[in-house]
Each structure stands twice: as structure tokens, then as C-alpha cells.
Scaffold this motif. Structure first.
Motif, PDB file in Angstrom:
ATOM      1  N   SER B  66      39.391  48.805  37.049  1.00  0.00           N
ATOM      2  CA  SER B  66      39.806  48.167  35.798  1.00  0.00           C
ATOM      3  C   SER B  66      39.063  48.781  34.613  1.00  0.00           C
ATOM      4  O   SER B  66      39.647  48.987  33.550  1.00  0.00           O
ATOM      5  CB  SER B  66      39.562  46.657  35.872  1.00  0.00           C
ATOM      6  OG  SER B  66      38.176  46.365  35.866  1.00  0.00           O
ATOM      7  N   THR B  69      40.554  52.313  33.992  1.00  0.00           N
ATOM      8  CA  THR B  69      41.893  52.201  33.428  1.00  0.00           C
ATOM      9  C   THR B  69      41.842  51.815  31.952  1.00  0.00           C
ATOM     10  O   THR B  69      42.553  52.382  31.115  1.00  0.00           O
ATOM     11  CB  THR B  69      42.718  51.153  34.201  1.00  0.00           C
ATOM     12  OG1 THR B  69      42.791  51.553  35.564  1.00  0.00           O
ATOM     13  CG2 THR B  69      44.123  51.045  33.638  1.00  0.00           C
ATOM     14  N   LEU B  70      40.978  50.853  31.659  1.00  0.00           N
ATOM     15  CA  LEU B  70      40.886  50.388  30.272  1.00  0.00           C
ATOM     16  C   LEU B  70      40.361  51.479  29.357  1.00  0.00           C
ATOM     17  O   LEU B  70      40.899  51.708  28.272  1.00  0.00           O
ATOM     18  CB  LEU B  70      39.967  49.163  30.208  1.00  0.00           C
ATOM     19  CG  LEU B  70      39.887  48.498  28.834  1.00  0.00           C
ATOM     20  CD1 LEU B  70      41.245  47.942  28.418  1.00  0.00           C
ATOM     21  CD2 LEU B  70      38.836  47.402  28.814  1.00  0.00           C
ATOM     22  N   GLY B  72      40.494  54.674  29.923  1.00  0.00           N
ATOM     23  CA  GLY B  72      41.506  55.725  29.873  1.00  0.00           C
ATOM     24  C   GLY B  72      42.604  55.426  28.867  1.00  0.00           C
ATOM     25  O   GLY B  72      43.095  56.329  28.181  1.00  0.00           O
TER      26      GLY B  72
END
Lengths: 164, 164
Positions: B66, B69-70, B72
Motif C-alpha cells: 500500500s 502504490t501510494l 507511486g
DNA sequence: GACAATTGTTGTCGTCAACAACAATCTTTT
DNA sequence: AAAAGATTGTTGTTGACGACAACAATTGTC
């Protein structure tokens, strides 16, 4: 490619605020939206916090509640049976029962059939206490309904029934 | 396999085994059934275990995923912003970033605007790695579909959308 | 009776949420 | 501009929790 508004982008979470909505709130989650695990984790944290708070006056946590409820509904279970049914380590259950026994909610009775195991029972005090816990737990459950909606809660229970 | 009838899972858990179904399996749960929190907890444990297993070859856990992803999707975020957005303690994020930085997936860049904070970015290596992680995460998501049904997963995401 | 399996127990390890305290750095007040 | 207050990243502690490993006592099996 970046955070060009991932589809719906709830962006303001009208009143439903599960996250602090003060600052830096409209940050794209990209691929995180669409992951069941992430949503479930966040929801589980919320729901446990509400449970702990709602049952704060009696100092009972979710796991303790599940143990008491199970024993109350099935007196005489062994520790192994309880651990298996609830999906907790039997090593962990030892400490849980230690604390619950210290508070006089539960008693371990030496089984005559199998002298290795203990038959678990609620004390009289445990029974009346559990009744109160259940009332508070029902109140917590109403909070859940207020949070996600009565219908959604019912669907959730239906969907996840296989995991109970 | 069970994707055909994930609807009603009556107290027998035929092959759908979320719990070990070997012994002492048909023990009444009493009030525990009907508690959203209990079902959600059990489901969350299952889903995390599958995530960890599916992304085991790359050694990435849900929280790490998470965070990556955040970042990125929103390069340059501060640690505080990431922590708030994901609902993790900023103290905890420190260790998470330490490990991710050690593995050369993330870099902390000293912000010029606010010299207290760090701007978080993925390294080139982090970008390509994240792409692979996302493919594996998608595979995990398919496991969820197989477990509870495609339709149920979609409903789950809809119901819990407010918590993401 | 010898040997394997089970039950409760103790212990360790790692993850995670919740706090508390601190130095460095803004921000606000005066 | 100086003082007071707030924020950011960091370190540390506590406690709940899942996962293992080892052990004594007991049971089951051969």
C-alpha cells in the motif's frame, strides 16, 4: 498515468469519513482502490475500534468476547476445541483464559474423560457479565449499521458467512 | 471450485474451509454469528495470508504494498501525508520506509519547501518492482474472487468504498 | 510395553496499533 | 524580530495478536 482521478474518486467521502478528513485528503490511491484486502483492513480497524470503545466500560476486547460467547454457548469445550473453532493459537488461548479466569468469568475444570484437557465453563458471574457484554455488543452492531447501512451490513454478513 | 455457490454458507463449510474442518467443527457460535466484526476479522486474516503467500516470492506484505502504490501514484508526498492517507502511525511508517529504502525501492528526498519533511519517491528499481507487485496483487485478487465469488467481491468493494 | 500423537503450557519472534518524548523546523503571536 | 506553539521525522515502550518451537503429562496405537 498517475493519479488522473481513478474512476470514481470519492474524493470527499461525504460524512462517511473513515479517514481523517482534515488535510491532504484527496490523494489518489491508484491501484489500491479495487483491492478487497485494503478496504477490508480499513473497515476491520474501524469496527474493532468501535467495539473496543463501546465495550470499554467493561474492558472486553473482541477476542475475549468471542471466547466467552463460544464457551457460553457450548459449556465443557476443551481449550483445543475453542482454539480451533475460533481460529486462535492454543498458545494464545492460554493467556486469554488466564485473564478471564482471573476475572472470575471462566473456570477450567479438569476433565475426567481426558486428564490432559480442561473443560471450560462460565462462572455464574461470567454468565451475568456475558449478558451485559452482549447488550453492549448489540449496541456496537447498531453502530455498524449506522456506518454502512442496515442493508449493506446484512449483505456483508451473507457474503462472509463462510468465514465464521 | 466453490465459486458457483458462495451464496449461503450454512454452518457446514463444505470445502469452503475458512477454518480447519477436521475435528470439533460443528460447534455452535451462538451470538457470534451475526457479528459483522467477527466475520470481517476472519476474512481479513484469510485475505492477508493469501496476499502474503501470493507475493511471497517478492517478499512484500500488504502494508508495504500500500505504501509503494501510494507513493507511486503520488510522488513527492511527505511521510505525514502518506501516514494519514493510509491510516498508519507516522512512527510505524518510519520503519516501513527504512526497509523499503534499504531495498532501494524508495528514496527520501529532503524537501526544500519544508526542511522538516521528506519528499518520497520511487526509485527506477522501485517502479519496475512495483509493476511486478501489481501483477501478483492482481493474481491475489483473483484468488479472492474464487473464494467469495466475483459478484460478492464487487459488492464488498462497493459497500466498503467509504473506508478506502 | 514401546512409540507416536494430543493437550496444555511456556517461551521466542515478528507484525501492528497506540502513545509518549524529543530535536529540528515551521507558524503564529506578540 | 523574539517568544510561544505547532508540525515532522525519529526513537522508544507497551500491549494485542499470529506463528513457531519445545516441553511434561497424558492418551492412543501397535
Amino acid at each position: 498515468m498517475t493519479a488522473s482521478a481513478p474512476q470514481i474518486a470519492p474524493r470527499k467521502r461525504a460524512g462517511n469519513g473513515a479517514a481523517p478528513s482534515d488535510v491532504a485528503d484527496d490523494i489518489g490511491l491508484d491501484a489500491l482502490v479495487g483491492h478487497a484486502g485494503y478496504a477490508v483492513r480499513r473497515f476491520q480497524i474501524w469496527i474493532f475500534q468501535d467495539f473496543i470503545k463501546t465495550l470499554g466500560e467493561v474492558d472486553i476486547r473482541p477476542t475475549q468476547y468471542s471466547v466467552l460467547t463460544l464457551i457460553g454457548a457450548n459449556p465443557g469445550l476443551s481449550q483445543m476445541a475453542v482454539a480451533k473453532r475460533l481460529g486462535i493459537e492454543r498458545a494464545r488461548l492460554v493467556h486469554l483464559l488466564d485473564s478471564l479466569e482471573l476475572r472470575r468469568y471462566v473456570k477450567r475444570v479438569k476433565s475426567k474423560a481426558d486428564r490432559r484437557s480442561h473443560a471450560l465453563h462460565l462462572t455464574a458471574q461470567g454468565e451475568t457479565a456475558l449478558a451485559k457484554f452482549k447488550r453492549l455488543a448489540a449496541e456496537h452492531e447498531r453502530h455498524v449499521e449506522e456506518k454502512i447501512g442496515k442493508e449493506n451490513r446484512a449483505q456483508l454478513l451473507r457474503i462472509l458467512a463462510g468465514f465464521t
